[in-house]
Write an enzyme that holds these catalytic residues in place. Structure first.
Site, mmCIF file in Angstrom:
data_model
loop_
_atom_site.group_PDB
_atom_site.id
_atom_site.type_symbol
_atom_site.label_atom_id
_atom_site.label_comp_id
_atom_site.label_asym_id
_atom_site.label_seq_id
_atom_site.Cartn_x
_atom_site.Cartn_y
_atom_site.Cartn_z
ATOM 1 N N GLU A 41 0.828 -0.967 -0.059
ATOM 2 C CA GLU A 41 0.011 -0.322 0.170
ATOM 3 C C GLU A 41 1.411 1.258 0.363
ATOM 4 O O GLU A 41 0.372 2.481 -0.514
ATOM 5 C CB GLU A 41 -0.704 -0.206 1.219
ATOM 6 C CG GLU A 41 -1.956 -0.730 0.998
ATOM 7 C CD GLU A 41 -2.691 -1.160 0.275
ATOM 8 O OE1 GLU A 41 -2.980 0.584 -0.221
ATOM 9 O OE2 GLU A 41 -3.319 -1.446 -0.901
ATOM 10 N N TYR A 124 -7.923 6.958 2.813
ATOM 11 C CA TYR A 124 -7.534 5.820 1.837
ATOM 12 C C TYR A 124 -6.961 4.579 2.706
ATOM 13 O O TYR A 124 -7.733 3.397 2.015
ATOM 14 C CB TYR A 124 -6.830 6.364 0.425
ATOM 15 C CG TYR A 124 -6.986 5.404 -0.172
ATOM 16 C CD1 TYR A 124 -8.178 3.828 -0.570
ATOM 17 C CD2 TYR A 124 -5.568 4.904 -0.019
ATOM 18 C CE1 TYR A 124 -7.530 3.054 -1.883
ATOM 19 C CE2 TYR A 124 -5.394 3.641 -1.149
ATOM 20 C CZ TYR A 124 -6.202 2.781 -1.608
ATOM 21 O OH TYR A 124 -5.491 1.827 -2.291
ATOM 22 N N ASP A 142 -10.549 5.266 -3.564
ATOM 23 C CA ASP A 142 -9.289 5.774 -4.572
ATOM 24 C C ASP A 142 -9.687 6.520 -5.719
ATOM 25 O O ASP A 142 -11.081 6.078 -5.669
ATOM 26 C CB ASP A 142 -7.945 5.044 -4.507
ATOM 27 C CG ASP A 142 -8.749 3.784 -5.865
ATOM 28 O OD1 ASP A 142 -10.010 3.407 -5.745
ATOM 29 O OD2 ASP A 142 -7.508 3.195 -5.872
ATOM 30 N N CYS A 194 -12.827 -0.605 -15.592
ATOM 31 C CA CYS A 194 -13.211 0.742 -15.619
ATOM 32 C C CYS A 194 -12.196 1.241 -15.668
ATOM 33 O O CYS A 194 -12.046 1.920 -14.885
ATOM 34 C CB CYS A 194 -14.372 0.968 -15.101
ATOM 35 S SG CYS A 194 -15.808 1.899 -15.145
ATOM 36 N N CYS A 204 -17.665 -5.971 -20.020
ATOM 37 C CA CYS A 204 -18.222 -5.442 -18.263
ATOM 38 C C CYS A 204 -19.857 -6.236 -17.750
ATOM 39 O O CYS A 204 -20.209 -6.373 -18.085
ATOM 40 C CB CYS A 204 -18.465 -3.885 -18.142
ATOM 41 S SG CYS A 204 -18.593 -3.395 -16.211
HETATM 42 S S1 SF4 Z 1 -20.655 -0.798 -18.528
HETATM 43 FE FE1 SF4 Z 1 -18.913 -1.182 -17.145
HETATM 44 S S2 SF4 Z 1 -17.009 -0.736 -17.774
HETATM 45 FE FE2 SF4 Z 1 -17.928 0.633 -18.870
HETATM 46 S S3 SF4 Z 1 -18.583 2.174 -17.320
HETATM 47 FE FE3 SF4 Z 1 -20.257 1.026 -16.719
HETATM 48 S S4 SF4 Z 1 -18.606 0.359 -15.000
HETATM 49 FE FE4 SF4 Z 1 -17.873 1.123 -16.839
#
Ligand code: SF4
Length: 334
Positions: A41, A124, A142, A194, A204
């Site tokens: 960390e 954090y 974060d 993401c 995703c």
């Molecule tokens: S679909 Fe998934 S990767 Fe795309 S913006 Fe939304 S959370 Fe992020």
């Protein structure tokens, strides 16, 4: 801003299939857990995973336990840290390891308030450690985590109060008994799926309900910190033994209390009389671009807080800023 109740489960399923094999991810019952998590960390603050891995390996080979790290000297830890930058982290790591060993019997305290007493540990890191080491219900907010949640709701990060958001959604966020994995899974999801640029929305697990993905008006994530330009005059005492005078008694924010030559912010009436101008050059430190005017003076006498150091090799730790000054000044001796 209410999260869907199956979000932790989906992220954990993704994590179990896709998590990276990182050397600090040891088993939940491993006696090395606290040491590895603390070390990683500290190293990961401001630094990417791929840069950290070889440094982490070097540390755990030389200091196998938190106790052995706590017994080493500041010079030793700085030498091993050399090249990783943000050297204050190394000093804080060493002090934290001593505190944990002596005051807490090599255990991590169980509250954020207590953990934050360790130097260099803010909200954090304290929350991350609490979750990762003690499996406590907490979220380490974060940049990655902020981005994931702001995209899920297609809102600007600055328009979300993350403390309130966590409170509203705590039943969902902490409804799993895998708090430690969830802390890490969220960060990993932000880093690998993401991502700041080009999120992998097609792959995703959250894309059906993600407002960013399903909106024609996508809110962009917050840009990285602005790079600041700074101008400095650097004054170097040198002698015929190819040495330069350095002092730790400096007040230069980015390297306070490290070995530096005299440094002053450039201003129009700078007192340069008696100094010879050598050159201008550029250097970068954290989010700053430095424009340096380099001056020198051959002298046997130096101010009381200064000591002589070889411009080639030293036992003591020399920060990379000063090494770059050495590499410029070497031209005086060829
Ligand atoms: S679909 Fe998934 S990767 Fe795309 S913006 Fe939304 S959370 Fe992020």
């Amino acid at each position: 801003m209410h999260l869907k109740s199956n979000l932790p489960k989906k992220i954990l399923v993704w994590y179990d299939k896709n998590k990276r094999n990182l050397p600090w991810r040891v088993g939940k019952k491993s006696p090395k857990k606290l040491y590895y998590r603390l070390l990683s960390e500290f190293m990961l603050q401001q630094t990417q995973v791929k840069t950290v891995i070889p440094y982490f390996q070097k540390f755990i080979q030389k200091y196998r336990t938190l106790a052995s790290l706590s017994k080493c000297s500041e010079t030793e830890v700085l030498k091993l840290w050399e090249g990783l930058g943000y050297y204050r982290r190394a000093k804080n790591l060493l002090i934290s390891s001593k505190m944990l060993v002596k005051q807490y019997n090599s255990k991590l305290p169980t509250t954020v308030k207590e953990i934050k007493k360790l130097p260099g540990v803010g909200d954090y890191t304290a929350n991350a450690l609490l979750g990762l080491v003690h499996n406590k219900p907490t979220i380490a907010i974060d940049g990655n985590v902020r981005r994931v949640f702001s995209r899920i709701f297609n809102k600007k990060e600055s328009n979300i109060n993350f403390e309130k958001f966590t409170e509203i959604n705590k039943k969902i966020l902490f409804g799993t008994n895998r708090n430690s994995d969830f802390v890490e899974a969220l960060m990993e999801f932000g880093a690998l799926i993401c991502k700041p640029k080009d999120p992998k929305c097609a792959n995703c697990y959250l894309n059906k309900t993600c407002k960013y993905f399903n909106s024609s008006n996508k809110i962009k994530s917050t840009k990285n910190k602005m790079i600041k330009n700074k101008n400095y005059d650097v004054f170097c005492y040198v002698n015929r033994k190819k040495q330069m005078a350095l002092t730790k008694k400096n007040n230069v924010g980015f390297l306070k209390n490290f070995n530096l030559p005299r440094i002053e912010e450039t201003h129009s009436d700078a007192k340069t009389k008696g100094w010879k101008f050598l050159k201008k050059y550029k250097n970068s430190i954290s989010n700053m671009k430095l424009n340096i005017n380099l001056y020198y003076k051959f002298s046997k006498k130096i101010p009381p807080s200064f000591d002589w150091y070889s411009i080639y090799k030293n036992k003591e730790f020399i920060p990379s800023f000063t090494k770059k000054v050495f590499s410029q000044i070497v031209i005086l001796f060829v």
